[in-house]
Design an enzyme around this catalytic site. Structure first.
Site, PDB file in Angstrom:
ATOM      1  N   GLU A 353      41.434  36.967  37.837  1.00 29.72           N
ATOM      2  CA  GLU A 353      41.068  35.553  37.828  1.00 29.72           C
ATOM      3  C   GLU A 353      42.266  34.695  37.420  1.00 29.72           C
ATOM      4  O   GLU A 353      42.383  33.548  37.840  1.00 29.72           O
ATOM      5  CB  GLU A 353      39.886  35.312  36.880  1.00 29.72           C
ATOM      6  N   HIS A 384      37.489  63.325  37.790  1.00 33.14           N
ATOM      7  CA  HIS A 384      36.557  63.997  38.698  1.00 33.14           C
ATOM      8  C   HIS A 384      35.999  63.021  39.734  1.00 33.14           C
ATOM      9  O   HIS A 384      34.973  63.302  40.358  1.00 33.14           O
ATOM     10  CB  HIS A 384      35.429  64.640  37.895  1.00 33.14           C
ATOM     11  N   LYS A 512      30.125  28.877  44.645  1.00 35.79           N
ATOM     12  CA  LYS A 512      29.106  28.139  43.878  1.00 35.79           C
ATOM     13  C   LYS A 512      28.588  26.954  44.688  1.00 35.79           C
ATOM     14  O   LYS A 512      27.380  26.712  44.755  1.00 35.79           O
ATOM     15  CB  LYS A 512      29.729  27.590  42.584  1.00 35.79           C
TER      16      LYS A 512
END
Length: 546
Positions: A353, A384, A512
């Site tokens: 960000e 793994h 948004k």
């Protein structure tokens, strides 16, 4: 802050030429048996940073330091610490460092010392924590608080959640819960676990208008009032981390229980502020103060240590070498400590960000790579899962390995096993395994080379994979604070050199805006045709299926 295109500096050109030296990590160690001594730094004998397993030599570091100097790092650092408005696109100072300024040295913004207000909020937080933790604060039926729900998103959630998990050994009796996602499942599952009579809800939103946070806060409010049917109970079970007193009061929260912070605190740097109230409630205020002290100690180191000894700057410069010159596009954060299981997620936001920008400080698109993709999982789980690609894939993925020398849970030989993997992985990534070694192993196992010739290539590891090893004496509030601040300053240094603004986040806004436009369209069953064909098709199928 100055506006300097890094690619136009003499150091950048020299680094481009230096890249042709094709430095090789195994060869660098072969040439210098004491390489570790020259390529590690120590912070207060509590954090050791080993950067020797990178494809760098002294010339690399000298040129990278020259790059930092040519890009004005020293003046940019002072500009940040002294309260200059280095967040130009929002005309704000950047002073998360003031929140943990344990020296109380005045820090001025527009000629006004911010420290008295910082200390006043800390004192208010301390008093509030003591009342909740001691049980003197009572809910609507006269019972003490047992559970705390922190409702926030982004920096109002990731930081507090990461820290409370990382410092779980220091926890008190309060049960902590974090709700961030606007998906109703998140709040619903948490509310199933708690009793309205003994639950405190922290609503963390600077504006008290954040869509996701307020949706969850209103649901929690309805849940409480369904149990008590008395609006006055809200004030006994909610507190606000906000600056919007009018909306806080309208919600039913007593503004005496509103904890403020300032526009010079960015969300992803806000755990040091009132946003950290959930940390202080979970760990006790003295441990929250120790967290601040650790960060302050790292701030002092970053601000005063010469560039050759400066840990955040060194990590930042090596990161630039790996991404901008050697072609890496991602960075993995790999903590060998289960308590740090949210550390990578926290700095995924912190880095991506901050430095995920394509426009330079001059307003023009940059021509160089900016922030990397940051990701990771705790070891040994990652071994793994995705280490295969790091070891034998075609992508260069620099890794930071982080581990404590001392564990909070000395169970059998678990910690020795964990750390043996920590040490082994960086050795394997650096040195790999040659064809000759693979063949020798087969011979030692009694195999005929002719019989295994087809298998040999698949067991070869090229090595020369860059890593940093960060060994912490023990994960404590102090060392965690220092570790977080170390990475914060690394991000800052890279942003300065990239010539971008690291403290805004305009990339969050477009989605948004569009979501706010789409939401009313979902309130009815009518077919939608106002978007592109893909978005129309998805919305209409959603309406058909819901």
């Amino acid at each position: 802050m100055q506006n300097i295109n890094p690619t136009q500096t003499a150091a950048w050109s020299a680094l481009e030429q230096h890249k042709a030296d094709n430095l090789n990590i195994p060869q660098l160690f072969a040439e210098d048996a004491n390489r570790f001594d020259k390529y590690h730094l120590n912070f207060e004998q509590q954090i050791l940073v080993d950067f020797s397993k990178n494809a760098i030599n002294q010339k690399t570091l000298e040129l990278l330091r020259q790059l930092a100097n040519e890009c004005g790092l020293a003046s940019a650092t002072e500009a940040m610490f002294s309260g200059q408005k280095i967040n130009r696109t929002e005309n704000r100072a950047v002073l998360h460092t003031a929140l943990r300024n344990r020296s109380n040295t005045p820090v001025l913004v527009d000629g006004k010392d911010v420290m008295p207000e910082v200390n006043a909020v800390l004192a208010k937080m301390k008093d509030f924590c003591e009342r909740i933790i001691s049980g003197s604060w009572k809910g609507y039926t006269g019972k003490a608080i047992t559970d705390v729900i922190n409702i926030g998103i982004g920096g109002s959630d990731l930081g507090p959640y990461m820290v409370t998990e990382a410092l779980r050994p220091y926890k008190n009796h309060l049960n902590m819960h974090f709700v961030s996602n606007v998906d109703g499942t998140h709040i619903a599952e948490v509310l199933k676990k708690v009793n309205p009579e003994t639950t405190l809800v922290l609503v963390a939103s600077k504006t008290f208008t954040t869509q996701e946070t307020m949706a969850n806060a209103l649901t929690a409010r309805e849940w409480l009032l369904a149990a008590v049917k008395d609006e006055s109970a809200v004030a006994k079970h909610f507190a606000a981390l906000s600056t919007n007193a009018k909306e806080v009061a309208k919600f039913g929260i007593d503004t005496a229980n509103m904890f403020e912070f300032w526009d010079w605190v960015g969300g992803r740097y806000s755990l040091w502020s009132a946003i950290g109230l959930s940390i202080a409630l979970s760990l006790g205020f003295e441990n929250f103060e120790a967290l601040l002290s650790g960060a302050h100690a790292m701030d002092n180191h970053f601000r005063t240590a010469p560039i050759e000894k400066n840990i955040p700057t060194t990590l930042a410069l090596i990161g630039i070498w790996n991404s901008n010159f050697l072609g890496a596009e991602t960075e993995a954060l790999l903590p060998y400590d289960q308590y740090l299981h949210r550390f990578a997620a926290y700095f995924q936001q912190g880095n991506m960000e901050s430095n995920g920008k394509f426009v330079g400080r001059d307003g023009s698109p940059v021509t160089h790579q900016t922030g990397p993709i940051v990701w990771g999982e705790p070891g040994t789980n990652g071994q793994h899962a995705f280490y295969q690609l790091i070891h034998q894939g075609t992508k260069l993925i620099p890794c930071d390995f982080i581990a404590p020398a001392q564990t909070h849970n000395p169970v059998g030989d678990h910690h020795a096993k964990l750390l043996s993997n920590f040490f082994a992985q960086t050795e394997a990534l650096a040195f790999g395994k040659s064809k000759e070694t693979v063949e020798a192993e087969f011979v030692a196992a009694g195999k005929n080379l002719a019989d295994v010739a087809e298998i040999v290539p698949f067991k070869v590891f090229t090595g020369n994979k860059p890593t940093n090893s960060i060994l912490v004496q023990k994960i404590t509030p102090f060392t965690l604070g220092a570790l977080i601040a170390m990475y914060e300053h690394k991000i800052f240094v890279q942003g300065v050199i990239f010539n971008i603004y690291s403290f805004d986040q305009w990339g969050v806004e477009l989605g948004k805006q569009l979501a706010n436009r789409i939401l009313p369209e979902l309130q009815n069953a009518e077919k939608i045709s106002s978007h592109d064909s893909s978005t129309n098709g998805l919305i209409n199928q959603f309406k058909a299926w819901r």
